[in-house]
Every structure is written in structure tokens, then in C-alpha cells.
Design an enzyme around this catalytic site. Structure first.
Site, PDB file in Angstrom:
ATOM      1  CG  ASN A 201      -0.124   0.135   2.494  1.00 29.80           C
ATOM      2  OD1 ASN A 201       0.398   0.902   2.849  1.00 29.80           O
ATOM      3  ND2 ASN A 201      -0.410  -0.823   3.405  1.00 29.80           N
ATOM      4  CE  LYS A 335      -9.043  -3.612  14.996  1.00 32.72           C
ATOM      5  NZ  LYS A 335      -8.211  -3.476  13.787  1.00 32.72           N
TER       6      LYS A 335
HETATM    7  O1  PMT Z   1       2.895   6.127   6.580  1.00 37.61           O
HETATM    8  P1  PMT Z   1       2.473   7.542   6.184  1.00 37.61           P
HETATM    9  O2  PMT Z   1       2.505   7.758   4.516  1.00 37.61           O
HETATM   10  O3  PMT Z   1       2.906   8.791   6.865  1.00 37.61           O
HETATM   11  O4  PMT Z   1       0.805   7.371   6.100  1.00 37.61           O
HETATM   12  C1  PMT Z   1       0.223   7.684   7.495  1.00 37.61           C
HETATM   13  C2  PMT Z   1      -1.130   6.576   7.501  1.00 37.61           C
HETATM   14  C3  PMT Z   1      -2.382   7.175   6.729  1.00 37.61           C
HETATM   15  C4  PMT Z   1      -0.467   5.247   7.018  1.00 37.61           C
HETATM   16  C5  PMT Z   1      -1.583   6.639   8.972  1.00 37.61           C
HETATM   17  O5  PMT Z   1      -1.884   7.925   9.511  1.00 37.61           O
HETATM   18  C6  PMT Z   1      -2.636   5.647   9.270  1.00 37.61           C
HETATM   19  O6  PMT Z   1      -3.887   5.973   9.045  1.00 37.61           O
HETATM   20  N1  PMT Z   1      -2.415   4.440   9.528  1.00 37.61           N
HETATM   21  C7  PMT Z   1      -3.605   3.321   9.966  1.00 37.61           C
HETATM   22  C8  PMT Z   1      -3.805   2.598   8.569  1.00 37.61           C
HETATM   23  C9  PMT Z   1      -4.701   1.738   8.598  1.00 37.61           C
HETATM   24  O7  PMT Z   1      -4.211   0.461   8.196  1.00 37.61           O
HETATM   25  O8  PMT Z   1      -5.922   1.724   9.265  1.00 37.61           O
HETATM   26  P2  PMT Z   1      -6.743   0.691   9.483  1.00 37.61           P
HETATM   27  O9  PMT Z   1      -8.224   1.188   9.852  1.00 37.61           O
HETATM   28  O10 PMT Z   1      -6.773  -0.389   8.309  1.00 37.61           O
HETATM   29  O11 PMT Z   1      -6.351  -0.332  10.637  1.00 37.61           O
HETATM   30  C10 PMT Z   1      -6.750   0.196  12.021  1.00 37.61           C
HETATM   31  C11 PMT Z   1      -5.664   0.016  12.988  1.00 37.61           C
HETATM   32  O12 PMT Z   1      -5.361  -1.368  13.259  1.00 37.61           O
HETATM   33  C12 PMT Z   1      -4.391   0.749  12.654  1.00 37.61           C
HETATM   34  O13 PMT Z   1      -3.862   1.203  13.935  1.00 37.61           O
HETATM   35  C13 PMT Z   1      -3.516  -0.663  12.118  1.00 37.61           C
HETATM   36  O14 PMT Z   1      -2.146  -0.338  12.283  1.00 37.61           O
HETATM   37  C14 PMT Z   1      -4.066  -1.795  13.036  1.00 37.61           C
HETATM   38  N2  PMT Z   1      -3.849  -3.140  12.291  1.00 37.61           N
HETATM   39  C15 PMT Z   1      -4.453  -3.150  11.043  1.00 37.61           C
HETATM   40  C16 PMT Z   1      -4.516  -4.579  10.459  1.00 37.61           C
HETATM   41  C17 PMT Z   1      -3.878  -5.620  11.090  1.00 37.61           C
HETATM   42  N3  PMT Z   1      -3.684  -6.705  10.688  1.00 37.61           N
HETATM   43  N4  PMT Z   1      -3.097  -5.088  12.333  1.00 37.61           N
HETATM   44  C18 PMT Z   1      -3.117  -4.021  12.708  1.00 37.61           C
HETATM   45  O15 PMT Z   1      -2.394  -3.675  13.828  1.00 37.61           O
END
Ligand code: PMT
Length: 389
Positions: A201, A335
Site C-alpha cells: 500500500n 480492539k
Molecule cells: O505512513 P504515512 O505515509 O505517513 O501515512 C500514515 C497513515 C495514513 C498510514 C496513518 O496515518 C494511518 O492512518 N495508519 C493506519 C492505517 C490503517 O491500516 O488503518 P486501518 O483502519 O486499516 O487499521 C486500524 C488499526 O489497526 C491501525 O492502527 C493498524 O495499524 C492496525 N492493524 C490493522 C490490521 C492488522 N492486521 N493489524 C493491525 O495492527
């Protein structure tokens, strides 16, 4: 407190004895360390008299390890005045005299600098870059102030007044997160399809690295588990663990988390990976399409939420495109998080790749702090301030 006052070679060195006097008056124990050039502006006798202790200025005078015994003694190091030269040396890791050697050895304890130089020198990009580097390591700058300079011109470059330096020392005597360990995840994950292709991504890691720098700047030791990115950590208190896939990130994060006071998970982790990874480059199969079977990756954040014990703070991110607040709130509860930082891809200048972000920091107690569009460094600072109070 035991404070070492470091003096470098600028005209403002004449104010150093007054600084020492005020610090002692405020109840601190003081010892002085000076560069050779500083002693062109202020004498050894003056510094030894006001501090009541021998001056440290010669790396070789009384055995080669005095910088070590002095750094063990000191609880804080204040460099006033700090010339462009000493700022540049520390930023580059140069230790070629008594004071610069002491500064490099003085790790994990608060350092304050009061820069003083000509205004053109202060504005030079090299000096500004070096100052930013030192700040990112948690070194605090007091001043410089604007006013008349020794060279006859007016501008920004005057050393802060000794009383201002004493006041600033009082405010920052202990770094907020001293002695704490924090986990941060950053960047994307790559899920291999074959020996040359992967599912990934657009995450650059900038948000996660800014969080790690802000935590380390506040005194924490940081375990930064990052997916593939070209970024490097500047602060020596950041331990970088580079991984590629979600499963590797899961292994590293779950291993480190039990020893941490808190964790902030900003990585964009792939929810799915190919069920199989070919050990060779997959070939085109005639004109037919190709179906890739995907299986779910472990959820690192949810796992840490299950492991979390009393006293640990767990912060997740949520990257949403619709029903943003409701989805973030659901993740917060499901979570077992203390805070969730919501990124909406509908906000211009926020999210992947860019240097800026706009977030909503939602607390378990129902609080919500909304930021304007800020640099990722400023957003990181806001997040740290909110989740560590
Ligand atoms: O890296 P940059 O270019 O600076 O961009 C920053 C960002 C946009 C990546 C960052 O600000 C951000 O929003 N990160 C979270 C992205 C994400 O995957 O969001 P999510 O809604 O899919 O996940 C929710 C949370 O669960 C996040 O804390 C993620 O790290 C965590 N997660 C998700 C899936 C997984 N299998 N394990 C996790 O720990």
C-alpha cells in the site's frame, strides 16, 4: 539538581558566570566545562570561583576519562552560549575537545542549549538543519532572542538572558516520558505473491517515524517496528526493527509489547495475504486471467488489546473513507484501545505519503481532539501530548 554548564567561544560567554551564579542561587550544584575558545572570552579563575569547582576544559589534563565521570555526575547539561560550531559538531557526532566529547557521552539525560551567533549564521540552512536534528533528539533550545548583536547589526541571534535560561531549566528539569518504553508501528506491509511481486500500500512511514521521534524527544525509549520504507530514525533512543510482512510485524510487536508502557500502531497493515507464495516468478498462463486466493493476516492491534495489562496505554489508528467516526469508535471498543486516531481520506492533505495530516484523537472516555492540517511532526506531538497526560 547537579547541572553542568558548558561554555563555548562567543561574546555571550561573558554572561556565563551570571548564569552559574543564578543557578546556584536557585539551589543547584554547578560545574563548568568550557571549550578552548570560550576561555578567550571568560577566564578559568572566574568560572572556578563562581561554580566553586574545578573547570573541565582539557580532554587530556587529568586522565582521559574525566568526561565520563563528569557525565555520570551531571543530571543536566546546559550549553550557554552555544555557537554554530558546537551545534554542528553535536549534530554530526564530532567529539574533538572536552565539551563536545562530554556532550556525546551525555545520553539519556536532559540537554538544554542557548544558541548565540550572528543573525546570518543563525538563519543559514546548515545551522537550521542542525538545530532541527538536535531538537528531534530531545535537546531543548532556549532562544536565541532578537536584538542588537556584538557585530553591530540587529537580528535574531542574541543569547537568551541568564534568568530566562534558569526559568526554562526549571520547566524541563525532567523529560515527561523519562524511563518509559513505547512501541510504535509504521509504514506498509508487503505480502509476497511470488519471488518478485507483492501486495502493498501507499504508506510512507512518515507518520510512524514522526511519532517515534516525538516519543524519544519526550525521553522515552522507542521500539519502532516498521514495514519497508526508506526512512531512518535520527534519535539514538529509537531502536529500529525492520520487517516486511504483517506476520513479521505481528511477531516483533507482540514480543516487545509486554515490556512497554504504551504502544501507538500507525502502520498500514495488509488485512490479507496470498494463501501461497510461489518461490519463482509466476508466468503468464495464455490469455486467461488469474485468481489469487487470499487469507486473513493476524490483527496486531486487536492482539495487543487482548494482551494489554493495567497501566499500559494502547493507541490505534483508523484510516476511513466513509462513516468515519462510527467506524473508528467501533474499532476503539472492539480492539480494547485507550485512544484511536482517525484519519479521513476525505480530508485534503491527510493520510498516505504527504508530509501533513489532519486527525481526530478519540478517547475511550468520549473525548475528541480535532487537529487542523499540520505537519506530521506537529500531529505526532499533539497525539503524544493527548495520550500521555
Ligand atoms: O505512513 P504515512 O505515509 O505517513 O501515512 C500514515 C497513515 C495514513 C498510514 C496513518 O496515518 C494511518 O492512518 N495508519 C493506519 C492505517 C490503517 O491500516 O488503518 P486501518 O483502519 O486499516 O487499521 C486500524 C488499526 O489497526 C491501525 O492502527 C493498524 O495499524 C492496525 N492493524 C490493522 C490490521 C492488522 N492486521 N493489524 C493491525 O495492527
Amino acid at each position: 539538581m547537579k547541572i553542568i554548564v558548558g561554555i563555548t567561544g562567543g561574546i555571550a560567554a561573558y554572561k556565563a558566570p551570571e548564569l552559574v551564579r543564578l543557578l546556584k542561587k536557585a539551589g543547584h550544584e554547578v560545574r563548568c566545562a568550557a571549550t578552548e575558545h570560550a576561555l578567550e572570552f571568560v577566564t578559568r579563575v572566574t568560572l572556578e570561583t563562581v561554580s566553586g569547582a574545578p573547570l573541565y576544559s582539557d580532554l587530556f589534563a587529568s586522565g582521559r576519562t574525566e568526561h565520563i565521570s563528569l557525565k555520570d555526575w551531571g543530571e543536566m547539561l546546559v550549553v550557554a552560549p552555544a555557537t554554530a560550531n558546537i551545534i554542528g559538531k553535536v549534530a554530526s557526532g564530532i567529539a574533538d575537545d572536552a565539551l563536545s566529547t562530554l556532550l556525546l557521552a551525555f545520553s539519556g539525560k536532559p540537554v538544554v542549549m542557548a544558541p548565540a551567533m550572528n543573525c546570518e549564521m543563525w538563519a543559514h540552512p546548515a545551522v537550521q538543519r542542525n538545530v532541527e536534528t538536535l531538537k528531534s533528539w530531545g535537546i531543548r533550545m532556549v532562544g536565541p532572542a532578537e536584538g542588537e548583536l556584538a557585530c553591530g547589526v540587529s537580528g535574531v541571534g542574541r543569547m537568551a538572558e541568564p534568568q530566562q535560561i534558569v526559568d526554562a531549566i526549571g520547566e524541563g528539569a525532567t523529560l515527561k516520558l523519562n524511563g518509559e518504553r513505547w512501541l510504535v508501528t509504521a509504514g506498509p506491509t508487503y505480502e509476497r505473491i511470488d519471488s518478485v511481486r507483492f501486495i502493498g500500500n501507499y504508506s510512507s512511514g512518515k507518520m510512524g517515524f514522526a511519532l517515534a521521534e516525538a516519543l524519544a524527544g519526550a525521553g522515552a525509549k522507542v521500539e519502532l517496528v516498521t514495514g519497508p520504507t526508506s526512512l531512518n530514525a535520527a534519535n539514538p533512543h529509537i531502536h529500529l526493527i525492520r520487517v516486511e510482512s504483517a506476520r513479521e510485524m505481528y511477531a516483533a510487536a507482540t514480543e516487545v509489547f509486554p515490556r512497554c508502557h504504551g504502544a501507538i500502531l500507525s502502520a498500514a497493515v495488509a488485512d490479507y495475504r496470498p494463501a501461497e507464495c510461489a518461490d519463482h516468478k509466476l508466468k503468464k498462463n495464455g490469455s486467461e486471467g488469474m485468481t489469487l486466493e487470499l487469507v486473513q493476516n493476524p490483527d496486531i492491534l486487536a492482539t495487543l488489546g487482548g494482551m494489554k495489562h493495567e497501566g499500559q496505554t494502547l493507541v490505534g489508528f483508523a484510516l476511513e473513507t466513509d462513516n468515519e467516526e462510527a467506524n473508528a469508535q467501533r474499532k476503539l471498543e472492539k480492539k480494547n484501545l485507550d485512544y484511536i486516531v482517525l484519519n479521513s481520506l476525505r480530508d485534503k492533505g491527510a493520510g498516505f505519503g504527504v508530509d501533513t495530516n489532519k486527525v481526530y484523537i478519540i478517547g475511550r472516555d468520549g473525548s475528541c481532539t480535532e487537529s487542523p492540517l499540520l505537519s506530521k511532526q506537529e500531529v505526532a506531538q499533539l497525539i503524544i501530548n493527548t495520550v500521555t497526560t
